[in-house]
Design a protein around this motif. Structure first.
Motif, PDB file in Angstrom:
ATOM      1  N   UNK A   1      -5.986  -3.806   5.675  1.00  0.00           N
ATOM      2  CA  UNK A   1      -5.126  -2.411   4.960  1.00  0.00           C
ATOM      3  C   UNK A   1      -4.283  -3.051   4.131  1.00  0.00           C
ATOM      4  N   UNK A   2      -4.680  -4.048   3.440  1.00  0.00           N
ATOM      5  CA  UNK A   2      -3.136  -4.933   2.454  1.00  0.00           C
ATOM      6  C   UNK A   2      -3.692  -4.813   0.945  1.00  0.00           C
ATOM      7  N   UNK A   3      -3.684  -4.829  -0.202  1.00  0.00           N
ATOM      8  CA  UNK A   3      -3.767  -4.597  -1.515  1.00  0.00           C
ATOM      9  C   UNK A   3      -4.255  -3.364  -2.027  1.00  0.00           C
ATOM     10  N   UNK A   4      -4.852  -3.446  -3.690  1.00  0.00           N
ATOM     11  CA  UNK A   4      -5.212  -2.072  -4.677  1.00  0.00           C
ATOM     12  C   UNK A   4      -6.454  -1.569  -3.500  1.00  0.00           C
ATOM     13  N   UNK A   5      -6.724  -2.434  -3.384  1.00  0.00           N
ATOM     14  CA  UNK A   5      -8.604  -2.206  -3.267  1.00  0.00           C
ATOM     15  C   UNK A   5      -8.503  -1.247  -1.732  1.00  0.00           C
ATOM     16  N   UNK A   6      -7.695  -0.583  -1.471  1.00  0.00           N
ATOM     17  CA  UNK A   6      -7.662  -0.037   0.271  1.00  0.00           C
ATOM     18  C   UNK A   6      -7.149   1.531  -0.289  1.00  0.00           C
ATOM     19  N   UNK A   7      -5.664   0.319  -0.943  1.00  0.00           N
ATOM     20  CA  UNK A   7      -5.066   2.040  -1.643  1.00  0.00           C
ATOM     21  C   UNK A   7      -6.281   2.540  -2.578  1.00  0.00           C
ATOM     22  N   UNK A   8      -6.904   2.208  -3.369  1.00  0.00           N
ATOM     23  CA  UNK A   8      -8.333   2.775  -4.452  1.00  0.00           C
ATOM     24  C   UNK A   8      -9.170   3.868  -3.006  1.00  0.00           C
ATOM     25  N   UNK A   9      -9.546   2.768  -2.342  1.00  0.00           N
ATOM     26  CA  UNK A   9     -10.200   4.026  -1.172  1.00  0.00           C
ATOM     27  C   UNK A   9      -9.721   5.535  -0.382  1.00  0.00           C
ATOM     28  N   UNK A  10      -8.255   4.774  -0.342  1.00  0.00           N
ATOM     29  CA  UNK A  10      -8.143   5.881   0.786  1.00  0.00           C
ATOM     30  C   UNK A  10      -7.733   7.051  -0.566  1.00  0.00           C
ATOM     31  N   UNK A  11      -6.668   6.422  -1.791  1.00  0.00           N
ATOM     32  CA  UNK A  11      -6.405   7.903  -2.819  1.00  0.00           C
ATOM     33  C   UNK A  11      -7.974   8.477  -2.622  1.00  0.00           C
TER      34      UNK A  11
ATOM     35  N   UNK B   1      -4.925  14.950   4.826  1.00  0.00           N
ATOM     36  CA  UNK B   1      -5.888  13.217   4.963  1.00  0.00           C
ATOM     37  C   UNK B   1      -5.226  13.118   6.651  1.00  0.00           C
ATOM     38  N   UNK B   2      -4.648  12.663   6.863  1.00  0.00           N
ATOM     39  CA  UNK B   2      -4.031  12.182   7.922  1.00  0.00           C
ATOM     40  C   UNK B   2      -4.242  13.112   9.119  1.00  0.00           C
ATOM     41  N   UNK B   3      -4.133  14.903   9.170  1.00  0.00           N
ATOM     42  CA  UNK B   3      -4.460  15.568  10.270  1.00  0.00           C
ATOM     43  C   UNK B   3      -6.453  15.211  10.127  1.00  0.00           C
ATOM     44  N   UNK B   4      -7.283  15.791   8.743  1.00  0.00           N
ATOM     45  CA  UNK B   4      -8.527  15.703   8.893  1.00  0.00           C
ATOM     46  C   UNK B   4      -8.572  14.023   9.792  1.00  0.00           C
ATOM     47  N   UNK B   5      -8.183  13.200   9.996  1.00  0.00           N
ATOM     48  CA  UNK B   5      -9.018  11.574   9.980  1.00  0.00           C
ATOM     49  C   UNK B   5      -8.884  12.276  11.782  1.00  0.00           C
ATOM     50  N   UNK B   6      -7.274  12.784  11.961  1.00  0.00           N
ATOM     51  CA  UNK B   6      -6.783  12.979  12.920  1.00  0.00           C
ATOM     52  C   UNK B   6      -8.142  13.574  14.083  1.00  0.00           C
ATOM     53  N   UNK B   7      -8.630  14.514  13.535  1.00  0.00           N
ATOM     54  CA  UNK B   7      -9.697  15.539  13.948  1.00  0.00           C
ATOM     55  C   UNK B   7     -10.940  14.923  13.616  1.00  0.00           C
ATOM     56  N   UNK B   8     -11.792  14.225  13.028  1.00  0.00           N
ATOM     57  CA  UNK B   8     -13.055  14.180  12.478  1.00  0.00           C
ATOM     58  C   UNK B   8     -13.302  13.082  12.713  1.00  0.00           C
ATOM     59  N   UNK B   9     -14.163  12.434  13.033  1.00  0.00           N
ATOM     60  CA  UNK B   9     -15.020  11.151  13.145  1.00  0.00           C
ATOM     61  C   UNK B   9     -15.756  11.153  12.497  1.00  0.00           C
TER      62      UNK B   9
ATOM     63  N   UNK C   1       0.605  -0.848  -0.171  1.00  0.00           N
ATOM     64  CA  UNK C   1      -0.055  -0.053   0.097  1.00  0.00           C
ATOM     65  C   UNK C   1       1.107   1.510  -0.188  1.00  0.00           C
ATOM     66  N   UNK C   2       0.705   1.983  -0.751  1.00  0.00           N
ATOM     67  CA  UNK C   2       1.185   3.341  -0.648  1.00  0.00           C
ATOM     68  C   UNK C   2       1.389   4.497   0.207  1.00  0.00           C
ATOM     69  N   UNK C   3       0.095   4.804   0.437  1.00  0.00           N
ATOM     70  CA  UNK C   3       0.012   5.540   2.094  1.00  0.00           C
ATOM     71  C   UNK C   3       0.060   5.169   2.655  1.00  0.00           C
ATOM     72  N   UNK C   4       1.333   4.925   3.323  1.00  0.00           N
ATOM     73  CA  UNK C   4       1.699   4.434   4.461  1.00  0.00           C
ATOM     74  C   UNK C   4       1.232   5.175   6.072  1.00  0.00           C
ATOM     75  N   UNK C   5       1.389   6.289   5.344  1.00  0.00           N
ATOM     76  CA  UNK C   5       1.086   7.329   6.860  1.00  0.00           C
ATOM     77  C   UNK C   5      -0.341   6.889   7.560  1.00  0.00           C
ATOM     78  N   UNK C   6      -0.833   6.989   6.370  1.00  0.00           N
ATOM     79  CA  UNK C   6      -2.558   6.625   6.808  1.00  0.00           C
ATOM     80  C   UNK C   6      -2.767   5.005   7.141  1.00  0.00           C
ATOM     81  N   UNK C   7      -1.785   3.628   6.500  1.00  0.00           N
ATOM     82  CA  UNK C   7      -1.872   2.541   6.732  1.00  0.00           C
ATOM     83  C   UNK C   7      -1.574   2.688   8.160  1.00  0.00           C
ATOM     84  N   UNK C   8      -1.013   3.517   8.753  1.00  0.00           N
ATOM     85  CA  UNK C   8       0.294   2.869  10.532  1.00  0.00           C
ATOM     86  C   UNK C   8      -1.318   3.547  11.030  1.00  0.00           C
TER      87      UNK C   8
ATOM     88  N   UNK D   1      -1.661  14.083   1.359  1.00  0.00           N
ATOM     89  CA  UNK D   1      -1.889  12.657   2.357  1.00  0.00           C
ATOM     90  C   UNK D   1      -1.920  12.976   4.079  1.00  0.00           C
ATOM     91  N   UNK D   2      -0.991  14.266   3.957  1.00  0.00           N
ATOM     92  CA  UNK D   2      -0.475  14.865   5.603  1.00  0.00           C
ATOM     93  C   UNK D   2      -2.020  15.448   5.831  1.00  0.00           C
TER      94      UNK D   2
END
Length: 416
Positions: free
Chosen positions: A21-31, A44-52, A1-8, A41-42
């Motif tokens: 969290x593996x594979x192209x399917x999750x990659x497409x969803x995150x993209x 979006x990571x900030x958005x995840x941290x503040x938005x349930x 998965x290319x979006x390692x920050x989001x995966x972590x 990506x940074x």
């Protein structure tokens, strides 16, 4: 998965099973979600941290909330019998919980089944629990399209379904016992307000959770489930109960577990077929608009496909439910060539046609099903919905009227 920050981040802050969290399917969803926030990506990571709410939207793409009316029909047969036993035992109320209720079809079906078993609405309590605010908003409305019709629909359930334009609306009598709550589904403590639950549905939730969250949820369920109560899970989840005291009820296709207790005061679950629950098969249905496009009716095969001992309409239904439409069609065709056309076979072929956007082909097949079985509620209902979609108001009205009459005929023929 290319979006390692989001995966972590998801591994650290969500209950999701890591393998999801593996594979192209999750990659497409995150993209897709990152692009909705400017492609960073940074950011979006900030958005995840503040938005349930954004976490919920992302999780809905990862753990797809599949739900439809009377999913796993055998479960509702067991629920029906259990509700009757609790009523005969003179219980004051009948309390049920749907964990991960998504858009609400499951808790409404739970309520319908309890009402059918003889409980009055004021003595039935059904809570639907989910953390996704948008799902709960849709659940409160209680209106559903063709995508919610893809299992065996009891003929008696038609009394609880109303026509509302081109959708099906849950009748007020079945909505009255149900309330929806927004909460973390892995933490049930504090949800209960009126005593333990007689029944908990937690189907196809455990498979999406990591080991720690799964254990926590099962422990919570055991704490909230009354002695002798039933837990209904998904078909792949019966072996996930771990070290809990829950035991398998051993009713095929019900996927039911029981919390041990003293012997019941009245009766026992038999796992037998209930003639009073006349059923009609509602094959798969897919969200409108269908994802794939095809034209023309299904051509009759030039020679019979290979038929094995495992060929059956139930097996074909399982293949269709699993998305293996071509395999399902081949099996149905083989069955027809072997045994002749039947209403269930024509109906299932019709819904496969719906799934590939061949509405004319689907219409013809549903009409054949009705020709073979004039009071077949499911096919009439599908024809009503197709007519609504096509803008054929007069035809839709006629099919809705026939659907209501057919459901009444099924009810009158029910064994008391």
């Amino acid at each position: 998965m290319s979006h390692s920050l989001i995966r972590h981040w998801l591994e650290q802050h969500s209950p999701v099973e890591p393998s999801l969290l593996e594979g192209v399917g999750i990659d497409a969803i995150v993209t897709e979600r990152i692009n909705a926030f400017g492609g960073s990506e940074p950011a979006y990571l900030a958005e995840l941290s503040r938005s349930p709410d954004e976490v919920d939207r992302l999780m809905a793409g990862i753990a797809v909330p599949e739900t439809w009316l009377f999913r796993y029909p055998r479960s509702y047969e067991v629920l029906f019998e259990f509700a009757q036993l609790r009523l005969a035992a003179k219980a004051a109320t009948f309390r049920m919980l749907s964990v991960g209720c998504a858009t609400g079809q499951e808790p409404y079906c739970m309520a319908m089944t309890a009402l059918r078993a003889g409980w009055t609405a004021e003595r039935v309590r059904v809570e639907g629990l989910d953390r996704n605010r948008e799902f709960l908003r849709l659940a409160e409305v209680g209106e559903y399209g063709a995508g919610s019709i893809r299992a065996e629909l009891p003929s008696w359930a038609m009394r609880y379904l109303q026509r509302c334009g081109d959708v099906i609306r849950i009748d007020a009598s079945a909505r009255e016992p149900v309330r929806f709550l927004r909460a973390d589904i892995t933490e049930l403590a504090g949800v209960r307000g009126e005593g333990a639950y007689d029944v908990i549905f937690c189907r196809n939730v455990l498979i999406y959770l990591n080991a720690e969250s799964r254990t926590r949820l099962l422990d919570s369920i055991c704490a909230e489930l009354a002695p002798g109560g039933l837990l209904f899970v998904g078909h792949a989840e019966q072996l996930m109960r771990g070290s809990t005291p829950l035991g398998n009820l051993h009713v095929p296709h019900a996927f039911a577990l029981e919390r041990p207790s003293l012997p019941r005061a009245t009766g026992r679950l038999t796992g037998l077929e209930h003639p009073q629950q006349s059923r009609v098969r509602v094959p798969v249905a897919y969200d409108w608009p269908p994802a794939r496009v095809a034209t023309g009716a299904i051509p009759a095969p030039r020679k019979a496909p290979e038929v094995t001992i495992e060929s059956s309409m139930e097996r074909a239904q399982d293949l269709a439910d699993g998305g293996r439409l071509d395999d399902a069609e081949k099996m149905i065709r083989a069955i027809i060539l072997r045994s002749g056309p039947t209403a269930p076979a024509m109906e299932l072929l019709g819904v496969i046609r719906v799934s590939v956007n061949d509405t004319e082909g689907a219409k013809r097949l549903f009409e054949q099903a009705v020709y073979l079985e004039p009071t077949r509620v499911t096919s009439l209902l599908q024809l009503a919905l197709l007519s609504e979609r096509a803008g054929a108001a007069n035809s839709a009205d006629a099919y809705w009227a026939r659907t209501r009459r057919a459901s009444q005929v099924s009810e009158k023929g029910r064994t008391p």
